[in-house]
Motif scaffolding. Structure first.
Motif, PDB file in Angstrom:
ATOM      1  N   THR A  39       5.097   5.847  -6.040  1.00 13.66           N
ATOM      2  CA  THR A  39       4.619   4.909  -7.052  1.00 13.66           C
ATOM      3  C   THR A  39       3.108   4.966  -7.206  1.00 13.66           C
ATOM      4  O   THR A  39       2.576   4.556  -8.241  1.00 13.66           O
ATOM      5  CB  THR A  39       5.031   3.477  -6.686  1.00 13.66           C
ATOM      6  OG1 THR A  39       4.609   3.191  -5.337  1.00 13.66           O
ATOM      7  CG2 THR A  39       6.531   3.310  -6.780  1.00 13.66           C
ATOM      8  N   HIS A  40       2.395   5.451  -6.194  1.00 12.41           N
ATOM      9  CA  HIS A  40       0.945   5.608  -6.297  1.00 12.41           C
ATOM     10  C   HIS A  40       0.583   6.860  -7.078  1.00 12.41           C
ATOM     11  O   HIS A  40      -0.321   6.836  -7.931  1.00 12.41           O
ATOM     12  CB  HIS A  40       0.317   5.715  -4.900  1.00 12.41           C
ATOM     13  CG  HIS A  40       0.549   4.521  -4.036  1.00 12.41           C
ATOM     14  ND1 HIS A  40       0.777   4.636  -2.677  1.00 12.41           N
ATOM     15  CD2 HIS A  40       0.625   3.213  -4.318  1.00 12.41           C
ATOM     16  CE1 HIS A  40       0.963   3.429  -2.167  1.00 12.41           C
ATOM     17  NE2 HIS A  40       0.883   2.552  -3.149  1.00 12.41           N
TER      18      HIS A  40
ATOM     19  N   CYS B  57       0.035  -2.057  -8.326  1.00 13.69           N
ATOM     20  CA  CYS B  57      -0.421  -1.869  -6.947  1.00 13.69           C
ATOM     21  C   CYS B  57      -1.741  -2.604  -6.788  1.00 13.69           C
ATOM     22  O   CYS B  57      -2.699  -2.313  -7.508  1.00 13.69           O
ATOM     23  CB  CYS B  57      -0.616  -0.394  -6.612  1.00 13.69           C
ATOM     24  SG  CYS B  57       0.825   0.659  -6.904  1.00 13.69           S
TER      25      CYS B  57
ATOM     26  N   CYS C  15       4.674  -0.957  -6.359  1.00 15.85           N
ATOM     27  CA  CYS C  15       4.421  -0.299  -5.087  1.00 15.85           C
ATOM     28  C   CYS C  15       5.047  -1.110  -3.962  1.00 15.85           C
ATOM     29  O   CYS C  15       5.295  -2.301  -4.121  1.00 15.85           O
ATOM     30  CB  CYS C  15       2.921  -0.163  -4.859  1.00 15.85           C
ATOM     31  SG  CYS C  15       2.076   0.844  -6.097  1.00 15.85           S
TER      32      CYS C  15
END
Length: 835
Positions: free
Chosen positions: A473-474, A557, A578
């Motif tokens: 997800t980053h 995030c 995240c």
């Protein structure tokens, strides 16, 4: 902030207290006037004792019984202690209180070292009120660094039916009870939990051991051969004068023998081992007892079967030595090691370890137990020995059988691991799949929780920070957004972390996937991807073709903390987020959780941190390297990339201007590809100029899997040798998609322009990956939570807006992922170690 309690005739105080509590102020409250107390609370440190000070003015009854406190942190001794106190009376008048502090490790050492005796078992210690003293959910007592959060046992053992077991524990001084619970994997699958408890005499404590499916016997390594001193030496190399030593990165080492380390659990008295300084006499006593064939030398305090473990494991050292000289793959290997459940640890090249180290509490060991019989890769982490970021490949070892056939339920007698440089795995991707080097193409390897093991962002010389704990997800938010729609492939999960009172949210990916996964949502044409499971491992291979200049999706995030965007809902595919956390709502008076939180499983504690054994720098500088990789002689990037201790230097010191002539150099001179960049070890060499160092067409994915399995062969050969010398005394799931199949091939990920009126992309394509199949691992809790995380005071989440800028990665953020390797912010970063 002030807290006060005083008896006074002033009506203003009475009126204020009445209005504040919304209750009638008792008229007799101030019949007997006493001097009050007002305390200013300017800090949250020692808040419990500070807040309790004003209540000393009350006439509280004083018990004549011995009082045992809950565990608390001793700032002087730097350890967890229990206080035992009793009031002293004279003529029924209190004249004082006498007491003493006991090291918690000293009290619970037998319970703490309860490892390797029975497979899949653990123990805990509670008081009669149910508050936990020792439990595997919390940090190991011997390495804890902060005040524990007092938690009731019912919250940690929140299986259905445990409440009745706990009530029996309170009523009966000793007993046994069996709890049958559903495993949650299949509707008919159940698990037998056997609880054995006993009240500790003359104390308020209850000790309990828990055995899962409690009908198994512990397995013991047996051998008729005993290790010779030339095969293995004790890890305290500084006490062995006659041994030829060398320098292995930042460690004092030897390539002539493997180093033996005995964890505290190997001793009858772990507390005595940890609290006393090791001497040359101790070391000689250990080795004399272990290498004694006559069995006439007295036992220096080691538990039974430790000697057999050592004698069995040492047979692998000759194979390690042979592989050490193999430059084809040996130049990418940092070290090799093996550990038994009792804490016997053998490492090559031989190096020194901190005595607090416990191999059975490390990430590579615990992850291998989750996937028995499979090749397990950890996510990147910083090596304590100075090798930079590394990835560990580990595998379980079963008891010897003539047919060599094993199942997931068989007893595990050891876990073997190999540390590889981080660059090796991306080098493997580039060499096996040339399409990964094309513009706008990205290939990655991720584990079963979505954390990346290899990614182009890890090797680019951008100076954006560490590569630890980077999630898909980053790095690939577009892919993550679409993947969430494959409900049979990935699930959002959560667990209660009582060590820091949070609810942890994370992902779990289905490793039994046997087809190629691709885009599911119509219109997500900016990122076309293929993901497939690498059989026999806990990893996935992904290929992404990004065709758009602007990223149109993001995963929230936080750059400040790990607070989730919305803690009140967690739909499977509503949005991508995240891995994050939410507050755990605990009623401290009733010890009950609110809402659905009471049904969440408990998170297991994160693996232990490790500290390097300090050695004088002048001594290391004077020693030759154990292996010379000849970095300056490597003239091409492919020849330099991923080699132990080498770095391909590409940018000037400012991190922006490319070097006119890139070159290969020692890692500390050009960490991360930037000349003179700071290293995590603070040993960088700065002030040097670069001149001083000069003198996709149906791409197969099988080679990538084969390369990873090549790492496994290093383990497999060693396991074969191990089994050759050790003998006992007696002789696919299918992924179900909700959409129809398609004929999309990997070649479609080429950078050909997409049509504007793209047809809806179906989700599943057949994989041409061919690998040797290993048995699928059982579903075992993946939770790994760090107690070192604390949200910064006054910090607020930015709710994901930090990730909305196109092409910016969230590794700029100083976030911490407690679902991976635990970090303690109170500990210095330098000297932090991982094996």
């Amino acid at each position: 902030m002030t807290i006060g309690l005083s008896c006074t005739r002033k009506t203003s105080f009475k009126i204020w207290l009445t209005r504040t509590t919304s209750s009638t102020f008792p008229a007799s409250f101030c019949e007997k006037q006493k001097k009050g107390m007002m305390v200013a609370v300017n800090t949250t440190q020692n808040l419990g004792s500070v807040v309790g000070n004003p209540f000393r003015v009350l006439n509280l009854s004083i018990s004549k019984r011995i009082v045992y406190s809950l565990p608390h942190w001793d700032p002087v001794g730097k350890c967890l202690v229990l206080s035992v106190t009793i009031a002293c009376f004279r003529d029924d008048r209190v004249i004082g209180v006498v007491g003493f502090d006991i090291h918690l490790t000293d009290i619970a050492e037998d319970l703490i070292s309860y490892v390797g005796v029975v497979p899949r078992s653990y123990g805990f210690l509670v008081d009669v009120d149910g508050y936990v003293i020792v439990h595997p959910t919390f940090a190991r007592v011997g390495v804890a660094t902060e005040q524990p959060v007092h938690t009731h046992i019912v919250q940690l053992e929140n299986r259905s039916g445990f409440q009745s077991v706990w009530e029996k524990m309170q009523r009966m001084d000793s007993g046994k009870d069996i709890l049958v619970v559903s495993t949650g994997n299949r509707s008919e699958a159940v698990e037998r939990m056997s609880f054995f408890w006993k009240r500790v005499e003359d104390t308020p404590y209850i000790v309990c051991t828990v055995v899962e499916n409690g009908n198994e016997e512990g397995k013991v390594l047996k051998t008729n051969e005993v290790a010779t001193p030339s095969d293995v030496v004790y890890h305290r190399l500084d006490m062995v004068q006659e041994l030829k030593k060398c320098r292995h990165m930042k460690q004092l080492a030897t390539s002539k023998a493997a180093a033996l380390f005995l964890a505290s659990s190997c001793f009858y008295s772990p507390f005595e081992f940890l609290s006393q300084k090791e001497t040359r006499r101790n070391v000689q006593g250990y080795m004399a007892y272990i290498s004694d064939n006559t069995k006439l030398i007295a036992n220096p305090g080691l538990k039974s079967n430790v000697r057999n473990d050592v004698a069995a494991l040492v047979n692998i050292v000759s194979e390690w030595k042979r592989q050490f000289l193999d430059g084809s793959i040996g130049q990418y290997i940092v070290r090799r090691y093996v550990a038994t459940p009792r804490g016997v640890f053998l490492v090559y090249p031989g190096t020194m370890m901190d005595k607090r180290y416990d191999p059975t509490k490390r990430h590579w060991y615990l992850r291998a137990l989750e996937y028995p019989g499979q090749v397990v890769l950890t996510t990147p982490y910083l090596d304590f020995g100075g090798a930079g970021y590394i990835v560990t490949v580990s595998h379980t070892i079963y008891e010897g059988k003539s047919a060599a056939l094993h199942g997931a339920s068989d007893a595990i007698v050891a876990v073997m691991g190999v540390d590889f440089t981080l660059g090796y795995f991306y080098k493997l991707l580039l060499e096996s799949m040339p399409v990964c080097a094309r513009d706008r193409m990205a290939c990655f390897i991720m584990d079963d929780m979505g954390y990346l093991i290899a990614h182009p962002g890890f090797v680019e010389p951008n100076g954006k920070g560490p590569v630890e704990q980077q999630h898909i997800t980053h790095k690939e938010p577009l892919v993550a957004n679409d993947v969430l729609n494959h409900k049979e492939f990935v699930r959002k999960k959560l667990c209660n972390s009582f060590s820091d009172r949070t609810v942890q949210r994370f992902y779990k990916f289905n490793t039994s996937l046997d087809v190629t996964l691709t885009n599911l949502v119509h219109g997500e044409h900016c990122s076309r991807y293929h993901i497939l499971a690498i059989k026999g491992t806990n990893t996935f291979l992904g290929i992404v073709n990004q065709t758009c200049d602007m990223v149109t999706a993001f995963c929230p995030c936080s750059m400040v903390d790990r607070l989730c965007l919305n803690c009140h809902r967690m739909e499977q595919s509503e949005w991508c987020e995240c891995p994050c956390e939410c507050p755990l709502d605990v009623d401290l008076c009733t010890n009950k959780l609110s809402g659905d939180q009471q049904f969440y499983p408990s998170c297991l504690h994160a693996p232990d941190d490790v500290y390097s054994f300090g050695v004088d720098s002048p001594l290391l500088e004077s020693l030759p390297f154990c292996t010379d990789t000849k970095c300056p002689l490597r003239t091409t990037e492919s020849d330099c990339f991923g080699v132990l201790g080498c770095e391909w230097c590409q940018l000037e010191m400012n991190g922006r201007i490319p070097l006119a002539h890139p070159f290969c150099v020692e890692q500390r001179r050009c960490f991360g590809g930037i000349l003179g960049a700071r290293t995590p070890y603070a040993d960088e060499i700065v002030g040097l100029q670069s001149e001083e160092y000069l003198g996709m067409k149906n791409t197969p994915v099988g080679p990538v899997a084969g390369g990873i399995m090549g790492c496994f062969l290093v383990l497999a050969v060693a396991v074969y040798c191990y089994r050759h010398h050790v003998h006992r005394s007696h002789m696919h799931h299918h992924y179900v998609s909700t959409v129809p199949d398609n004929q999309m091939r990997i070649s479609q990920l080429d950078e050909n322009e997409e049509q504007d009126n793209c047809k809806e992309a179906n989700a599943v394509g057949q994989s041409n990956l061919v690998m040797a199949a290993f048995e699928n691992a059982p579903d075992i809790s993946p939770y790994r939570i760090s107690t070192g995380y604390r949200r910064p005071a006054g910090g607020d989440s930015d709710h994901g807006y930090s990730t909305m800028t196109p092409h910016e990665d969230s590794e700029h953020a100083p976030y911490v992922e407690p679902l991976l390797l635990g970090r303690d912010k109170c500990r210095p970063e330098i000297g932090r170690a991982h094996v």
